[in-house]
Design a protein around this motif. Structure first.
Motif, PDB file in Angstrom:
ATOM      1  N   GLN A  48       0.787  -1.209  -0.115  1.00  0.00           N
ATOM      2  CA  GLN A  48       0.113  -0.081  -0.092  1.00  0.00           C
ATOM      3  C   GLN A  48       0.691   1.246  -0.011  1.00  0.00           C
ATOM      4  OE1 GLN A  48      -3.507   0.079  -0.378  1.00  0.00           O
ATOM      5  NE2 GLN A  48      -2.936   2.269  -0.982  1.00  0.00           N
ATOM      6  N   GLU A  49       2.177   1.202   0.636  1.00  0.00           N
ATOM      7  CA  GLU A  49       2.787   2.411   0.778  1.00  0.00           C
ATOM      8  C   GLU A  49       3.555   2.577  -0.605  1.00  0.00           C
ATOM      9  OE1 GLU A  49       7.424   3.771   2.760  1.00  0.00           O
ATOM     10  OE2 GLU A  49       6.155   1.855   3.523  1.00  0.00           O
ATOM     11  N   LEU A  50       3.828   1.437  -1.165  1.00  0.00           N
ATOM     12  CA  LEU A  50       4.545   1.856  -2.687  1.00  0.00           C
ATOM     13  C   LEU A  50       3.478   2.045  -3.731  1.00  0.00           C
ATOM     14  CD1 LEU A  50       6.580  -1.586  -2.581  1.00  0.00           C
ATOM     15  CD2 LEU A  50       7.375   0.872  -2.419  1.00  0.00           C
ATOM     16  N   ILE A  51       1.941   1.625  -3.349  1.00  0.00           N
ATOM     17  CA  ILE A  51       0.970   2.141  -4.393  1.00  0.00           C
ATOM     18  C   ILE A  51       0.680   3.707  -3.924  1.00  0.00           C
ATOM     19  CG2 ILE A  51      -1.478   2.080  -4.792  1.00  0.00           C
ATOM     20  CD1 ILE A  51      -1.336  -0.760  -4.058  1.00  0.00           C
ATOM     21  N   ASP A  52       0.753   4.036  -2.848  1.00  0.00           N
ATOM     22  CA  ASP A  52       0.683   5.459  -2.536  1.00  0.00           C
ATOM     23  C   ASP A  52       1.786   6.460  -3.006  1.00  0.00           C
ATOM     24  OD1 ASP A  52      -1.509   4.768  -1.107  1.00  0.00           O
ATOM     25  OD2 ASP A  52      -0.940   4.878   0.740  1.00  0.00           O
ATOM     26  N   ARG A  53       2.942   5.822  -3.050  1.00  0.00           N
ATOM     27  CA  ARG A  53       4.358   6.572  -3.662  1.00  0.00           C
ATOM     28  C   ARG A  53       4.354   6.365  -5.174  1.00  0.00           C
ATOM     29  NH1 ARG A  53       9.123   4.149  -0.248  1.00  0.00           N
ATOM     30  NH2 ARG A  53      10.407   5.582  -1.819  1.00  0.00           N
ATOM     31  N   GLU A  54       3.373   5.852  -5.880  1.00  0.00           N
ATOM     32  CA  GLU A  54       3.207   5.675  -7.195  1.00  0.00           C
ATOM     33  C   GLU A  54       4.231   4.961  -7.982  1.00  0.00           C
ATOM     34  OE1 GLU A  54       1.439   8.925  -9.469  1.00  0.00           O
ATOM     35  OE2 GLU A  54       2.114  10.405  -7.689  1.00  0.00           O
ATOM     36  N   LEU A  55       4.959   3.723  -7.062  1.00  0.00           N
ATOM     37  CA  LEU A  55       5.785   3.180  -7.556  1.00  0.00           C
ATOM     38  C   LEU A  55       5.329   1.518  -7.995  1.00  0.00           C
ATOM     39  CD1 LEU A  55       8.568   3.922  -4.980  1.00  0.00           C
ATOM     40  CD2 LEU A  55       8.595   4.564  -7.470  1.00  0.00           C
ATOM     41  N   VAL A  56       4.107   1.287  -7.631  1.00  0.00           N
ATOM     42  CA  VAL A  56       3.481   0.116  -7.836  1.00  0.00           C
ATOM     43  C   VAL A  56       2.269   0.096  -8.123  1.00  0.00           C
ATOM     44  CG1 VAL A  56       2.599  -2.270  -6.698  1.00  0.00           C
ATOM     45  CG2 VAL A  56       4.934  -1.461  -6.250  1.00  0.00           C
ATOM     46  N   LEU A  57       1.676  -0.527  -9.212  1.00  0.00           N
ATOM     47  CA  LEU A  57       0.308  -0.455  -9.691  1.00  0.00           C
ATOM     48  C   LEU A  57      -0.341  -1.623  -9.568  1.00  0.00           C
ATOM     49  CD1 LEU A  57       0.968   1.231 -13.127  1.00  0.00           C
ATOM     50  CD2 LEU A  57      -0.041   2.329 -10.764  1.00  0.00           C
ATOM     51  N   GLU A  58      -1.732  -1.970  -9.272  1.00  0.00           N
ATOM     52  CA  GLU A  58      -2.746  -3.055  -9.559  1.00  0.00           C
ATOM     53  C   GLU A  58      -3.080  -3.286 -10.733  1.00  0.00           C
ATOM     54  OE1 GLU A  58      -4.267  -3.306  -4.814  1.00  0.00           O
ATOM     55  OE2 GLU A  58      -5.693  -2.140  -6.307  1.00  0.00           O
ATOM     56  N   VAL A  59      -2.928  -4.347 -11.244  1.00  0.00           N
ATOM     57  CA  VAL A  59      -3.256  -4.641 -12.872  1.00  0.00           C
ATOM     58  C   VAL A  59      -4.060  -5.460 -13.181  1.00  0.00           C
ATOM     59  CG1 VAL A  59      -1.015  -3.731 -13.348  1.00  0.00           C
ATOM     60  CG2 VAL A  59      -1.263  -6.073 -12.870  1.00  0.00           C
ATOM     61  N   GLY A  60      -5.104  -5.966 -12.164  1.00  0.00           N
ATOM     62  CA  GLY A  60      -6.215  -6.736 -12.486  1.00  0.00           C
ATOM     63  C   GLY A  60      -5.903  -8.197 -11.642  1.00  0.00           C
ATOM     64  N   SER A  61      -6.592  -9.262 -12.111  1.00  0.00           N
ATOM     65  CA  SER A  61      -6.749 -10.448 -11.146  1.00  0.00           C
ATOM     66  C   SER A  61      -6.089 -11.511 -11.909  1.00  0.00           C
ATOM     67  CB  SER A  61      -8.168 -10.701 -10.868  1.00  0.00           C
ATOM     68  OG  SER A  61      -9.006  -9.589 -10.344  1.00  0.00           O
TER      69      SER A  61
END
Length: 397
Positions: A48-61
């Motif tokens: 979640q921290e990496l997503i908030d820092r725009e370094l990681v994305l969720e890309v589907g299931s």
């Protein structure tokens, strides 16, 4: 537990999670937990921290035999850009790339102009950076590959252009306000080949160009020696009292197998002062005697070089990058067949997969690992090599 230790562990775990996402994407939180042996709660918090820092994305299931499908994660490769420079003797190549080298563009410029070298480079970098699209982090870093000896980002020796004692890193960081890496071109090449091409822990990258450079990877780590002189293989003595070399010695290896040396020998055979690589390759195809003589000497002395490397390092693999072996079919086989000793069966020599962009992609790798705080990139699983090689062949200035 002291607070400092807790912060260190969090930073270490964050780096491990980010590195695993990059090298194994797309990957679920559950699989990260299994790979890294971290609790699911720890993984969820870090992700979640990496997503908030725009370094990681969720890309589907992803797929699951039963129950809720896992959400897959990938690195946000559009979070910023890396600018990588191959500061050659005759040409300067500049690559702009995402942090993983998957989307890149290469432009080439003549190195020799009316401007001083560094003024020319700074002008090219301003032109390059101003054309980049907006991104969350902008330019993550700049790398500069130097054809000479570099120690602690200071250029100690350059035989074919005047950059001695230049602190290029400080100059560029003051100009562009981003982290800068200055490194020997062969060192960058071995890093690039390891990350994007060959997955070996002990590797030698022999780069034959205007001179001869050697990048050394030992147990996955770049080996540069005490003062950065490790890998200056072109300045080992082949013939005592032989041809003079700009380093001050005579009979250095690069005076016999470098691209400039081979072309000079070919040109002398025709009573000319110089020749181009295209002229030489065409003459070889026509079985021109002068070209055949120069090529025979190149094969012989390069085989001697491989023999020396084999006995000195006994590496897992030797990657050879040369215009001659890249463009003349079967030449690398001739070279390896000329190595005659009992260790020959342990000689594993392959052509570079990256060729002209090895220095540039090595710079991308080093800038990315430093910016993200991770140890290694293993990107040979994707098509970045082909994409960047294609860019290098088709985008010229």
């Amino acid at each position: 537990m002291p607070t400092g230790n807790q912060e260190y562990i969090r930073d270490m775990n964050r780096s491990l999670v980010l590195e695993a996402i990059i090298n194994h994407a797309p990957i679920s939180r559950a699989d990260l937990s299994k790979i890294l042996h971290l609790t699911k709660a720890t993984i969820s918090n870090i992700v979640q921290e990496l997503i908030d820092r725009e370094l990681v994305l969720e890309v589907g299931s992803g797929d699951a035999p039963m129950g809720r499908k896992p959400i897959l994660l990938t690195f946000h490769n559009r979070c910023g850009y890396v600018v990588s420079v191959d500061f050659g003797v005759k040409r300067t190549a500049i690559m702009t790339s995402d942090p993983l080298g998957r989307s890149c563009e290469v432009h080439e410029y003549p190195s020799q102009t009316n401007q001083p070298l560094m003024e020319h480079l700074i002008a090219l970098l301003h032109q390059t950076i101003s054309a980049l699209p907006d991104s969350p982090y902008g330019v993550l870093g700049i790398s500069v590959g130097i054809y000479g000896v570099v120690c602690d980002d200071t250029v100690l020796f350059t035989p074919y252009y005047d950059l001695k004692y230049s602190n290029i890193r400080n100059l560029l960081e003051e100009e562009f306000h981003v982290p800068v890496i200055v490194e020997n071109e062969a060192n960058l090449s071995v890093i690039g080949e390891s990350a994007f091409g060959q997955n070996y822990r002990n590797m030698i990258f022999l780069n034959i160009h205007e001179g001869v450079g050697m990048g050394i990877l030992v147990n996955g780590q770049l080996y540069k020696g005490q003062n950065g002189y490790a890998g200056e293989f072109g300045h080992t003595i082949l013939f005592p009292d032989g041809r003079p070399c700009p380093c001050g010695n005579k009979g250095c290896l690069e005076q016999y197998i470098s691209e400039s040396a081979v072309l000079k020998e070919f040109a002398n055979g025709h009573g000319k002062s110089s020749a181009t690589i295209d002229e030489f390759l065409w003459a070889c195809s026509q079985e021109d005697p002068s070209a055949q003589k120069a090529l025979h000497d190149f094969v012989h002395y390069t085989a001697v070089s491989l023999n020396t490397i084999l006995h000195t390092f006994n590496p897992d693999i030797i990657v050879l990058n040369s215009s001659f072996t890249n463009y003349i079919p079967g030449l690398l086989d001739q070279i390896t067949a000329s190595v005659q000793n009992r260790l020959r069966w342990y000689l594993h020599v392959v052509p570079s997969q990256l060729q002209d962009v090895s220095v540039l992609l090595g710079g991308v790798c080093m800038c990315t690992t430093r910016f993200l705080g991770i140890r290694e990139l293993h990107l040979h699983r994707n098509s970045s090599t082909q994409v960047c090689a294609h860019a290098a062949q088709t985008v010229r200035t």
